[in-house]
Design a protein around this motif. Sequence first.
Motif, short mmCIF file in Angstrom:
data_model
loop_
_atom_site.label_atom_id
_atom_site.label_comp_id
_atom_site.label_asym_id
_atom_site.label_seq_id
_atom_site.Cartn_x
_atom_site.Cartn_y
_atom_site.Cartn_z
N GLU A 137 32.89 37.97 54.83
CA GLU A 137 33.65 38.80 53.90
C GLU A 137 33.05 38.69 52.50
OE1 GLU A 137 38.24 39.86 52.63
OE2 GLU A 137 37.84 38.08 53.84
N GLN A 138 32.84 39.85 51.90
CA GLN A 138 32.34 39.92 50.51
C GLN A 138 33.45 40.49 49.62
OE1 GLN A 138 28.02 40.92 49.90
NE2 GLN A 138 28.27 41.88 51.91
N THR A 139 33.64 39.85 48.48
CA THR A 139 34.71 40.23 47.56
C THR A 139 34.12 40.46 46.17
OG1 THR A 139 36.32 38.92 48.80
CG2 THR A 139 36.93 39.58 46.57
N TYR A 140 34.49 41.58 45.57
CA TYR A 140 34.05 41.92 44.21
C TYR A 140 35.29 42.04 43.33
CZ TYR A 140 29.86 43.28 46.78
OH TYR A 140 28.76 43.29 47.62
N LYS A 141 35.25 41.39 42.16
CA LYS A 141 36.40 41.39 41.27
C LYS A 141 35.97 41.77 39.86
CE LYS A 141 37.21 37.07 42.20
NZ LYS A 141 37.81 35.72 42.17
N ALA A 142 36.87 42.46 39.17
CA ALA A 142 36.64 42.80 37.76
C ALA A 142 37.99 42.85 37.05
CB ALA A 142 35.92 44.14 37.63
N GLY A 143 37.98 42.48 35.80
CA GLY A 143 39.22 42.51 35.04
C GLY A 143 38.95 42.50 33.54
N ILE A 144 39.92 42.97 32.82
CA ILE A 144 39.82 42.96 31.36
C ILE A 144 41.18 42.56 30.80
CG2 ILE A 144 40.39 45.43 31.17
CD1 ILE A 144 38.47 45.53 28.75
N LYS A 145 41.16 41.71 29.78
CA LYS A 145 42.39 41.27 29.14
C LYS A 145 42.19 41.28 27.64
CE LYS A 145 45.93 37.68 29.12
NZ LYS A 145 46.39 36.39 29.69
N SER A 146 43.17 41.81 26.93
CA SER A 146 43.05 41.93 25.48
C SER A 146 44.30 41.43 24.78
CB SER A 146 42.80 43.39 25.09
OG SER A 146 42.71 43.52 23.68
N ASN A 147 44.07 40.60 23.76
CA ASN A 147 45.10 40.17 22.82
C ASN A 147 44.68 40.58 21.41
OD1 ASN A 147 46.93 38.51 24.62
ND2 ASN A 147 45.00 37.46 24.97
N TYR A 148 44.15 41.80 21.32
CA TYR A 148 43.63 42.28 20.04
C TYR A 148 44.72 42.25 18.98
CZ TYR A 148 41.11 45.24 16.74
OH TYR A 148 40.48 45.73 15.63
N PHE A 149 45.93 42.67 19.38
CA PHE A 149 47.07 42.56 18.46
C PHE A 149 47.84 41.29 18.83
CE2 PHE A 149 46.16 47.10 18.90
CZ PHE A 149 45.94 47.43 17.57
N SER A 150 48.20 40.51 17.86
CA SER A 150 48.77 39.19 18.12
C SER A 150 50.07 39.24 18.91
CB SER A 150 49.01 38.46 16.79
OG SER A 150 49.89 39.22 15.96
N SER A 151 50.80 40.31 18.82
CA SER A 151 52.10 40.40 19.50
C SER A 151 52.04 41.20 20.79
CB SER A 151 53.15 41.02 18.57
OG SER A 151 52.75 42.34 18.19
N TYR A 166 32.44 37.43 42.10
CA TYR A 166 31.92 37.74 43.43
C TYR A 166 32.18 36.54 44.34
CZ TYR A 166 28.65 38.40 47.30
OH TYR A 166 28.09 38.50 48.56
N ALA A 167 32.53 36.82 45.58
CA ALA A 167 32.76 35.74 46.55
C ALA A 167 32.20 36.16 47.90
CB ALA A 167 34.24 35.41 46.67
N TYR A 168 31.63 35.18 48.60
CA TYR A 168 31.13 35.42 49.96
C TYR A 168 31.72 34.34 50.86
CZ TYR A 168 28.05 36.05 53.96
OH TYR A 168 27.57 36.27 55.23
N GLU A 169 32.37 34.76 51.92
CA GLU A 169 33.01 33.82 52.84
C GLU A 169 32.46 34.02 54.25
OE1 GLU A 169 37.58 32.65 53.47
OE2 GLU A 169 37.03 34.53 54.47
N LEU A 170 32.10 32.93 54.88
CA LEU A 170 31.63 32.94 56.26
C LEU A 170 32.55 32.04 57.07
CD1 LEU A 170 29.28 34.02 58.06
CD2 LEU A 170 28.16 31.81 57.70
N MET A 171 33.20 32.61 58.08
CA MET A 171 34.15 31.87 58.91
C MET A 171 33.63 31.79 60.34
SD MET A 171 37.04 30.97 57.22
CE MET A 171 38.33 30.98 58.43
N ASP A 172 33.57 30.57 60.87
CA ASP A 172 33.21 30.34 62.27
C ASP A 172 34.45 29.82 62.99
OD1 ASP A 172 30.19 30.75 62.52
OD2 ASP A 172 30.31 29.44 60.78
N ARG A 173 34.77 30.43 64.14
CA ARG A 173 35.96 30.07 64.89
C ARG A 173 35.59 29.76 66.34
NH1 ARG A 173 37.15 34.47 61.62
NH2 ARG A 173 38.96 34.27 60.24
#
Length: 299
Positions: A64-78, A47-54
């Motif tokens: 700006e609010q950002t939501y991220k999700a991911g999955i990574k698998s090396n269950y099989f060695s190759s 999660y990220a929250y960004e506040l920009m003043d110009r």
Amino acid sequence: ARNDTLPRATMTDSFALYSEPYDYSQNLMTLDAVYRLFKGTNLKLGYAYELMDRDAREVLQTNEQTYKAGIKSNYFSSVSIGFDAMLAKRNETDPYNSTRVFEERHTQEYINAQLAAGVPRSSLFSDSPLLRRFDVADRERQKYGTNLTFAPLADTLVGFYYNYKNDEYGQSALGLNSSESHSFTTDVNYTPSETTSYFAYFTHDEVFTQQSSRSFNSAATSLLATRNWITNHNDDVNTVGLGVNRGFMRNKLKLAFDYSLSESTTRINFLTGTDASVANPANMPDLNTLRHTFKFNSK
């Protein structure tokens, strides 16, 4: 002065402009977590929250609010497989105000002269009040990516990758309305020894962008939707590349060479209103580009 030959602009002239300093401050907070689901497989959340003043901009503050999700698998060695997703939403904290920028750039003498001549303050603008500049406008962004790599042989690695991005500017009646891209890549790496490796890849990119505007030359014509026009940009890019990395003297000297060939086609077409100032546009001819790139380096 306007230039080297024209007389200096007076303080009541529209050419008498201030060069406004542009600066900004950024506050960014990020949170990331990784959870092991099972053997060789991790779930990532962020999660990220960004506040920009110009300063000197149509919007003085955005968040700006950002939501991220991911999955990574090396269950099989190759084999390695992964998926990532991101959703972000940027909002204007204060209302979009193009008149503010106009008044800050022009002299007060010019503003007063226009008001004295009966020009309403709401008509003092350079860009249409409906226009939203893309870097400060409300935006929703979606990104997805997936990848698969596997080793069919001990010295060979094959990969497949796909990435998608979509930006929507739902509150922008004029300006950049949307941008969408797709990217597909496949590559092969062959490493016959500790000092030598070869690689080859192919990438296909597609980018679709839509932007809109309005043709006007007065406050009255700026209100006419029949003067609207829309531009659609379509870019298709194919890139193929190959290269070699070679080490000498027990890898104390490394040489690398790679070559890529990129072929792209850009198509631009228009949709317009019925006003004679914009009606019956001619689409742009296709732009075809061919680029060869050679790189050589040593270290």
